[in-house]
Scaffold this motif. Structure first.
Motif, PDB file in Angstrom:
ATOM      1  N   GLY A  21       0.830  -1.209   0.000  1.00 36.60           N
ATOM      2  CA  GLY A  21       0.000   0.000   0.000  1.00 36.60           C
ATOM      3  C   GLY A  21       0.861   1.255   0.000  1.00 36.60           C
ATOM      4  O   GLY A  21       2.063   1.204   0.234  1.00 36.60           O
ATOM      5  N   PHE A  22       0.233   2.394  -0.289  1.00 32.32           N
ATOM      6  CA  PHE A  22       0.906   3.694  -0.309  1.00 32.32           C
ATOM      7  C   PHE A  22       2.098   3.716  -1.274  1.00 32.32           C
ATOM      8  O   PHE A  22       3.056   4.457  -1.082  1.00 32.32           O
ATOM      9  CB  PHE A  22       1.360   4.099   1.112  1.00 32.32           C
ATOM     10  CG  PHE A  22       0.220   4.099   2.084  1.00 32.32           C
ATOM     11  CD1 PHE A  22      -0.607   5.210   2.199  1.00 32.32           C
ATOM     12  CD2 PHE A  22      -0.060   2.976   2.844  1.00 32.32           C
ATOM     13  CE1 PHE A  22      -1.692   5.201   3.063  1.00 32.32           C
ATOM     14  CE2 PHE A  22      -1.147   2.955   3.707  1.00 32.32           C
ATOM     15  CZ  PHE A  22      -1.958   4.073   3.825  1.00 32.32           C
ATOM     16  N   GLN A  29       4.326   1.564  -1.637  1.00 33.77           N
ATOM     17  CA  GLN A  29       5.551   1.044  -1.023  1.00 33.77           C
ATOM     18  C   GLN A  29       5.574  -0.483  -1.103  1.00 33.77           C
ATOM     19  O   GLN A  29       4.564  -1.102  -1.434  1.00 33.77           O
ATOM     20  CB  GLN A  29       5.656   1.511   0.433  1.00 33.77           C
ATOM     21  CG  GLN A  29       5.557   3.018   0.583  1.00 33.77           C
ATOM     22  CD  GLN A  29       6.580   3.753  -0.265  1.00 33.77           C
ATOM     23  OE1 GLN A  29       7.734   3.328  -0.374  1.00 33.77           O
ATOM     24  NE2 GLN A  29       6.171   4.850  -0.878  1.00 33.77           N
ATOM     25  N   HIS A  48       5.162   7.626   6.128  1.00 28.88           N
ATOM     26  CA  HIS A  48       3.715   7.422   5.936  1.00 28.88           C
ATOM     27  C   HIS A  48       3.122   7.047   7.292  1.00 28.88           C
ATOM     28  O   HIS A  48       3.373   5.925   7.789  1.00 28.88           O
ATOM     29  CB  HIS A  48       3.441   6.281   4.948  1.00 28.88           C
ATOM     30  CG  HIS A  48       3.616   6.669   3.513  1.00 28.88           C
ATOM     31  ND1 HIS A  48       2.656   7.332   2.788  1.00 28.88           N
ATOM     32  CD2 HIS A  48       4.663   6.493   2.683  1.00 28.88           C
ATOM     33  CE1 HIS A  48       3.088   7.537   1.565  1.00 28.88           C
ATOM     34  NE2 HIS A  48       4.306   7.041   1.465  1.00 28.88           N
ATOM     35  N   LEU A  82       1.344   3.568   7.679  1.00 28.50           N
ATOM     36  CA  LEU A  82       2.262   2.419   7.666  1.00 28.50           C
ATOM     37  C   LEU A  82       2.933   2.270   9.023  1.00 28.50           C
ATOM     38  O   LEU A  82       3.070   1.156   9.558  1.00 28.50           O
ATOM     39  CB  LEU A  82       3.328   2.575   6.564  1.00 28.50           C
ATOM     40  CG  LEU A  82       2.854   2.380   5.119  1.00 28.50           C
ATOM     41  CD1 LEU A  82       4.020   2.605   4.148  1.00 28.50           C
ATOM     42  CD2 LEU A  82       2.281   0.983   4.913  1.00 28.50           C
ATOM     43  N   ALA A 109       4.724  12.177   4.285  1.00 27.61           N
ATOM     44  CA  ALA A 109       3.689  12.062   3.255  1.00 27.61           C
ATOM     45  C   ALA A 109       2.385  12.686   3.747  1.00 27.61           C
ATOM     46  O   ALA A 109       2.023  12.533   4.907  1.00 27.61           O
ATOM     47  CB  ALA A 109       3.474  10.592   2.921  1.00 27.61           C
ATOM     48  N   GLU A 113      -1.255  12.143   3.456  1.00 27.20           N
ATOM     49  CA  GLU A 113      -2.114  11.074   2.958  1.00 27.20           C
ATOM     50  C   GLU A 113      -3.417  11.647   2.398  1.00 27.20           C
ATOM     51  O   GLU A 113      -3.983  12.569   2.948  1.00 27.20           O
ATOM     52  CB  GLU A 113      -2.468  10.078   4.070  1.00 27.20           C
ATOM     53  CG  GLU A 113      -1.282   9.563   4.857  1.00 27.20           C
ATOM     54  CD  GLU A 113      -0.238   8.844   4.004  1.00 27.20           C
ATOM     55  OE1 GLU A 113      -0.533   8.501   2.848  1.00 27.20           O
ATOM     56  OE2 GLU A 113       0.879   8.641   4.516  1.00 27.20           O
ATOM     57  N   SER A 157      -4.480   7.456  -1.726  1.00 28.55           N
ATOM     58  CA  SER A 157      -3.034   7.235  -1.729  1.00 28.55           C
ATOM     59  C   SER A 157      -2.631   5.791  -1.462  1.00 28.55           C
ATOM     60  O   SER A 157      -1.470   5.445  -1.537  1.00 28.55           O
ATOM     61  CB  SER A 157      -2.331   8.138  -0.711  1.00 28.55           C
ATOM     62  OG  SER A 157      -2.797   7.849   0.594  1.00 28.55           O
ATOM     63  N   ASN A 158      -3.587   4.934  -1.109  1.00 24.51           N
ATOM     64  CA  ASN A 158      -3.194   3.532  -0.906  1.00 24.51           C
ATOM     65  C   ASN A 158      -3.805   2.628  -1.951  1.00 24.51           C
ATOM     66  O   ASN A 158      -3.850   1.460  -1.795  1.00 24.51           O
ATOM     67  CB  ASN A 158      -3.546   3.063   0.514  1.00 24.51           C
ATOM     68  CG  ASN A 158      -5.037   3.067   0.746  1.00 24.51           C
ATOM     69  OD1 ASN A 158      -5.761   3.648  -0.055  1.00 24.51           O
ATOM     70  ND2 ASN A 158      -5.484   2.432   1.811  1.00 24.51           N
TER      71      ASN A 158
END
Ligand code: SAH
Length: 217
Positions: free
Chosen positions: A54-55, A57, A107, A110, A210, A212, A216-217
């Motif tokens: 997610g994000f 990454q 993030h 996360l 970041a 959010e 974004s995910n």
């Protein structure tokens, strides 16, 4: 394939990639990688590859986690700074091999998810910070080892100043999608020595935290 077989074949690949340090191999063996990936990817948790978390990454590939961990040459008494908490997988491996881990993630979700995951399995020697890893943690410095799990263009200068006199910094260096190298910087007294540990692929190390948004995910 049963989980034990999948894990064994992952460990063979990690050894084949050059990870020979027994402490590192034991830590990888003792870790359930499936809790670090989104549930629809749990089946693939032991593949020797990066997986999305997610994000934008990724969870680092276990061979690279092994090589980076081994390169840090950790002692049980070490205090370690990690930049890029991500899923928390590498964080957990580090926590098994040293005294304390300070981990920074840009993030916030996360960072929170990783903390919840590691709290749940009883890990109590990790400190989580939502922030910009380029700043490091001056209040907690110096560190015996520093690991960066995202790629900057060069060694971040503030992190170099947070290295203890006899310490190691391991990081990927280079632009995303192009040739990046895994580098180890060793500090002996006031001198810094660099060695090149081979090619790698990482997401970029970005400055600032970041912001959010819903998508974004
Ligand atoms: N070790 C993690 C790898 C995550 S990918 C794992 O195995 O899951 C790299 C992570 O570094 C991403 O989560 C990214 O958001 C984070 N990152 C990138 N630049 C950063 C910075 N300046 N400070 C803190 N974290 C950063």
């Amino acid at each position: 394939m049963p989980w034990a077989r999948r894990k064994l074949s992952m460990l063979m690949a990690v050894r084949g990639a050059g990870v020979t340090d027994l402490n590192t191999l034991n830590a990888l063996e003792a870790t359930d990688r499936s809790i670090f990936v989104p549930s629809h990817l749990a089946e693939r948790a032991y593949e020797v590859t990066t997986l999305p978390i997610g994000f934008g990454q990724t969870l680092s590939s276990p061979d690279v986690v092994g090589l980076m961990t081994q390169a840090l040459g950790l002692k049980k008494s070490d205090r370690v700074l990690e930049i890029g908490t991500g899923s928390g997988y590498q964080t957990l491996i580090l926590s098994k091999l040293c005294k304390e881990v300070f981990t920074i993630e840009r993030h916030e979700p996360l960072s929170q998810i990783a903390q919840r995951r590691l709290d749940k399995i009883g890990v109590n020697n990790v400190h989580y910070t939502f922030g910009d890893g380029f700043e490091g943690l001056p209040d907690q410095a110096p560190f015996d080892a520093i690991l960066i799990t995202a790629a900057p263009d060069k060694v971040p200068s503030k992190l170099a100043t947070q290295m203890a006199e006899d310490s190691r910094l391991v990081l990927p260096i280079g632009p995303q999608g192009q040739a990046q190298r895994l580098i180890r910087v060793t500090r002996k007294g006031s001198r810094f020595y660099e060695s090149d540990l081979g090619p790698v692929r990482f997401v970029p190390m970005l400055s600032g935290v970041a912001q959010e948004s819903m998508d974004s995910n």
